[in-house]
Write an enzyme that holds these catalytic residues in place. Structure first.
Site, PDB file in Angstrom:
ATOM      1  N   ASP A 259       7.008 -52.344 -20.483  1.00  0.00           N
ATOM      2  CA  ASP A 259       6.238 -52.173 -19.251  1.00  0.00           C
ATOM      3  C   ASP A 259       6.367 -53.328 -18.265  1.00  0.00           C
ATOM      4  OD1 ASP A 259       5.114 -49.677 -19.784  1.00  0.00           O
ATOM      5  OD2 ASP A 259       3.632 -50.561 -21.125  1.00  0.00           O
TER       6      ASP A 259
ATOM      7  N   HIS B 276       3.848 -57.003 -28.384  1.00  0.00           N
ATOM      8  CA  HIS B 276       4.021 -55.664 -28.931  1.00  0.00           C
ATOM      9  C   HIS B 276       3.657 -55.685 -30.402  1.00  0.00           C
ATOM     10  CE1 HIS B 276       5.861 -51.836 -30.009  1.00  0.00           C
ATOM     11  NE2 HIS B 276       5.753 -51.556 -28.737  1.00  0.00           N
TER      12      HIS B 276
HETATM   13  N1  CMC Z   1      -1.106 -62.043 -23.501  1.00  0.00           N
HETATM   14  C1  CMC Z   1      -1.684 -63.082 -24.149  1.00  0.00           C
HETATM   15  N2  CMC Z   1      -1.879 -63.147 -25.471  1.00  0.00           N
HETATM   16  C2  CMC Z   1      -1.454 -62.114 -26.200  1.00  0.00           C
HETATM   17  C3  CMC Z   1      -0.850 -60.981 -25.595  1.00  0.00           C
HETATM   18  C4  CMC Z   1      -0.666 -60.980 -24.209  1.00  0.00           C
HETATM   19  N3  CMC Z   1      -0.093 -59.944 -23.596  1.00  0.00           N
HETATM   20  N4  CMC Z   1      -0.527 -60.094 -26.568  1.00  0.00           N
HETATM   21  C5  CMC Z   1      -0.934 -60.638 -27.719  1.00  0.00           C
HETATM   22  N5  CMC Z   1      -1.498 -61.862 -27.501  1.00  0.00           N
HETATM   23  C6  CMC Z   1      -2.004 -62.798 -28.516  1.00  0.00           C
HETATM   24  C7  CMC Z   1      -3.361 -62.375 -29.024  1.00  0.00           C
HETATM   25  O1  CMC Z   1      -4.380 -62.948 -28.253  1.00  0.00           O
HETATM   26  C8  CMC Z   1      -3.328 -62.874 -30.430  1.00  0.00           C
HETATM   27  O2  CMC Z   1      -3.536 -64.264 -30.395  1.00  0.00           O
HETATM   28  P1  CMC Z   1      -4.434 -64.998 -31.531  1.00  0.00           P
HETATM   29  O3  CMC Z   1      -3.646 -64.849 -32.783  1.00  0.00           O
HETATM   30  O4  CMC Z   1      -4.581 -66.395 -31.050  1.00  0.00           O
HETATM   31  O5  CMC Z   1      -5.734 -64.256 -31.567  1.00  0.00           O
HETATM   32  C9  CMC Z   1      -1.887 -62.674 -30.869  1.00  0.00           C
HETATM   33  O6  CMC Z   1      -1.127 -62.722 -29.635  1.00  0.00           O
HETATM   34  C10 CMC Z   1      -1.630 -61.340 -31.554  1.00  0.00           C
HETATM   35  O7  CMC Z   1      -2.067 -60.304 -30.678  1.00  0.00           O
HETATM   36  P2  CMC Z   1      -2.792 -58.969 -31.114  1.00  0.00           P
HETATM   37  O8  CMC Z   1      -3.684 -58.537 -30.016  1.00  0.00           O
HETATM   38  O9  CMC Z   1      -3.376 -59.125 -32.479  1.00  0.00           O
HETATM   39  O10 CMC Z   1      -1.533 -58.001 -31.240  1.00  0.00           O
HETATM   40  P3  CMC Z   1      -1.570 -56.426 -31.325  1.00  0.00           P
HETATM   41  O11 CMC Z   1      -0.388 -56.023 -32.093  1.00  0.00           O
HETATM   42  O12 CMC Z   1      -2.894 -55.934 -31.783  1.00  0.00           O
HETATM   43  O13 CMC Z   1      -1.436 -55.980 -29.780  1.00  0.00           O
HETATM   44  C11 CMC Z   1      -0.538 -55.343 -27.699  1.00  0.00           C
HETATM   45  C12 CMC Z   1      -0.259 -55.544 -29.200  1.00  0.00           C
HETATM   46  C13 CMC Z   1       0.674 -54.695 -27.084  1.00  0.00           C
HETATM   47  C14 CMC Z   1      -1.746 -54.429 -27.540  1.00  0.00           C
HETATM   48  C15 CMC Z   1      -0.806 -56.716 -27.072  1.00  0.00           C
HETATM   49  O14 CMC Z   1       0.327 -57.526 -27.184  1.00  0.00           O
HETATM   50  C16 CMC Z   1      -1.235 -56.607 -25.611  1.00  0.00           C
HETATM   51  O15 CMC Z   1      -2.418 -56.407 -25.329  1.00  0.00           O
HETATM   52  N6  CMC Z   1      -0.279 -56.738 -24.641  1.00  0.00           N
HETATM   53  C17 CMC Z   1      -0.600 -56.556 -23.243  1.00  0.00           C
HETATM   54  C18 CMC Z   1      -0.650 -55.076 -22.901  1.00  0.00           C
HETATM   55  C19 CMC Z   1       0.715 -54.442 -22.878  1.00  0.00           C
HETATM   56  O16 CMC Z   1       1.642 -54.966 -22.277  1.00  0.00           O
HETATM   57  N7  CMC Z   1       0.836 -53.277 -23.514  1.00  0.00           N
HETATM   58  C20 CMC Z   1       2.081 -52.499 -23.526  1.00  0.00           C
HETATM   59  C21 CMC Z   1       2.639 -52.406 -24.900  1.00  0.00           C
HETATM   60  S1  CMC Z   1       4.315 -51.770 -24.947  1.00  0.00           S
HETATM   61  C22 CMC Z   1       4.297 -50.154 -24.355  1.00  0.00           C
HETATM   62  C23 CMC Z   1       3.159 -49.299 -24.755  1.00  0.00           C
HETATM   63  O17 CMC Z   1       2.785 -49.214 -25.918  1.00  0.00           O
HETATM   64  O18 CMC Z   1       2.607 -48.654 -23.866  1.00  0.00           O
END
Ligand code: CMC
Length: 392
Positions: free
Chosen positions: A327, A270
């Site tokens: 989720d 998140h």
């Molecule tokens: N699985 C594997 N790796 C992950 C995940 C995940 N679900 N989420 C983040 N990471 C890793 C990412 O690859 C990155 O690693 P590195 O530093 O090595 O490149 C690090 O963690 C930071 O991630 P980020 O993508 O920069 O984080 P963000 O704040 O931009 O993204 C997020 C947040 C929610 C989009 C992301 O965690 C994600 O894609 N999660 C899966 C989708 C999901 O469950 N979304 C629902 C969010 S909660 C309810 C809503 O908003 O709808």
């Protein structure tokens, strides 16, 4: 002037002040208008929480009665709007159907769209809260070829939605109180989450003084994406895939850690929570309660729990502070209730609706509001001269 802060994804940029929702991501705290989410989940109702978010205070008994009865008097859709559903293909995803129909409300209520007219905004607020569940239920009915049911305004909002979704005209629909209560709870947990992607979209669109229906319609489409609201469907698809591959969570987690293209642990991570999402905690308990009633337990719940345990003890997830988010378990509950996977994100939208409305209204009343207009760092060509076609 001349100095632009570069912040892709607005990770550190506050675009507004807001008095609606408080999140402490490090500690896993969530409060609506100061009330802890745990207390609201346990003691409140979705309709009460909607009132709280939109008007700032919990309603008195009289206020709650008035609010509830106003909403129940607006649940019908215009008969012409009902015909919209005929134009979509049978297998249309319900999210764009929902967004289109909400967008179309702007055309049915053209005399009450002025964002500066508080009476009109109030009316649009009630219309949205009343009609979006009806639209959602019809999107489902259309997808399975069943007739639309008119709302039964003697029922509560959630009960009415369940009846319009699962009921048939030819037989009485028995509402399962446990299911209605669980859905009400899930709606409470989704009702607001400060400046997330869809809410920021609602604000950005609304900042041009676009009307409430138009702004919410845009928010619904922002929620559609798999990194936002679409994650609840994506989690279930992921669990189904792991099950089909023999239920081996290790292999899947390794694929995630190796950052295979397109493989993420959906329902984890998140932008703001760097701790267990407080909503996920409450939902996990609900999932246990509801799914334990299903004979033989639920294999997907078992996979989800093993997956969670495996991830939470793995350095990759620990270092990055990746925990289950809202989720991770919702899809399992929605599935147990009988909703098809495609429909899960619509349920998120129904829950988030009062939050979007509250933010749009707060923005419109805030004298500091300006049209949203981010800047950019230009990386394109320097000035060059036009070449005629014959010279290219
Ligand atoms: N699985 C594997 N790796 C992950 C995940 C995940 N679900 N989420 C983040 N990471 C890793 C990412 O690859 C990155 O690693 P590195 O530093 O090595 O490149 C690090 O963690 C930071 O991630 P980020 O993508 O920069 O984080 P963000 O704040 O931009 O993204 C997020 C947040 C929610 C989009 C992301 O965690 C994600 O894609 N999660 C899966 C989708 C999901 O469950 N979304 C629902 C969010 S909660 C309810 C809503 O908003 O709808």
């Amino acid at each position: 002037a001349g100095y632009i802060t570069y912040d892709p994804g607005f990770v550190n940029t506050g675009a507004t002040s807001s008095a609606i929702t408080y999140i402490d991501g490090e500690q896993g705290i969530l409060r609506y208008r100061g009330y802890p989410i745990e207390q609201l989940a346990q003691r409140s109702t979705f309709i009460e929480v909607s009132y709280l978010l939109i008007y700032g205070e919990l309603p008195t008994k009289q206020q709650l009665e008035d609010f509830t009865s106003k909403i129940s008097r607006h649940t019908l859709l215009h008969e012409d709007l009902k015909r919209f559903f005929d134009g979509f293909p049978r297998d249309a995803h319900p999210m764009p159907v929902l967004s289109s129909a909400v967008s179309a409300l702007s055309t049915f209520y053209q005399d009450s769209l002025d964002p500066a007219d508080t009476d009109n905004v109030e009316l649009s607020t009630i219309r949205l809260l009343a009609k979006v569940p009806t639209i959602a239920a019809y999107a489902y009915k259309k997808s399975i070829g069943q007739p639309f049911l008119y709302p039964d305004n003697s029922l509560g909002l959630v009960e009415n939605f369940l009846r319009m979704t699962f009921g048939l005209p030819a037989e009485p629909y028995e509402i399962d109180p446990a299911m209605a209560k669980a859905l009400d709870l899930l709606f409470i947990l989704h009702a607001d989450h400060e400046q997330n992607c869809s809410t920021s979209t609602v604000r950005l669109v609304g900042s041009s003084e676009a009307n409430l229906f138009a702004s919410i319609s845009a928010g619904i489409m922002a929620l559609f994406g798999p990194l936002h609201g679409g994650a609840n469907s994506a989690v279930l698809e992921m669990l189904e895939r792991i099950k089909a591959d023999g239920g081996d969570v290790d292999t899947f987690v390794n694929r995630v850690k190796n950052k295979e293209a397109g493989v993420r642990l959906m329902g984890f991570g998140h932008r703001v929570y760097k701790n267990y999402d407080p909503r996920a905690k409450i939902i996990k308990q609900t999932a246990d309660e509801i799914l334990s009633k299903i004979a033989g337990g639920d294999e997907l719940l078992d996979i989800a729990k093993r997956l969670e345990e495996r991830a939470l003890s793995d350095d990759y997830f620990i270092e990055r502070k990746l925990y289950p988010n809202v989720d991770f378990y919702t899809g399992l509950i929605y599935r147990a209730m009988g909703f098809p996977t495609q429909f899960f994100t619509v349920l998120f939208a129904l829950g988030r609706l009062p939050g979007w409305i509250a933010h749009w209204r707060e923005m419109m009343q805030d004298p500091a509001t300006k049209i949203g207009r981010p800047r950019q760092i230009y990386t394109g060509e320097k000035e060059r001269d036009y070449k005629p076609l014959s010279e290219r």
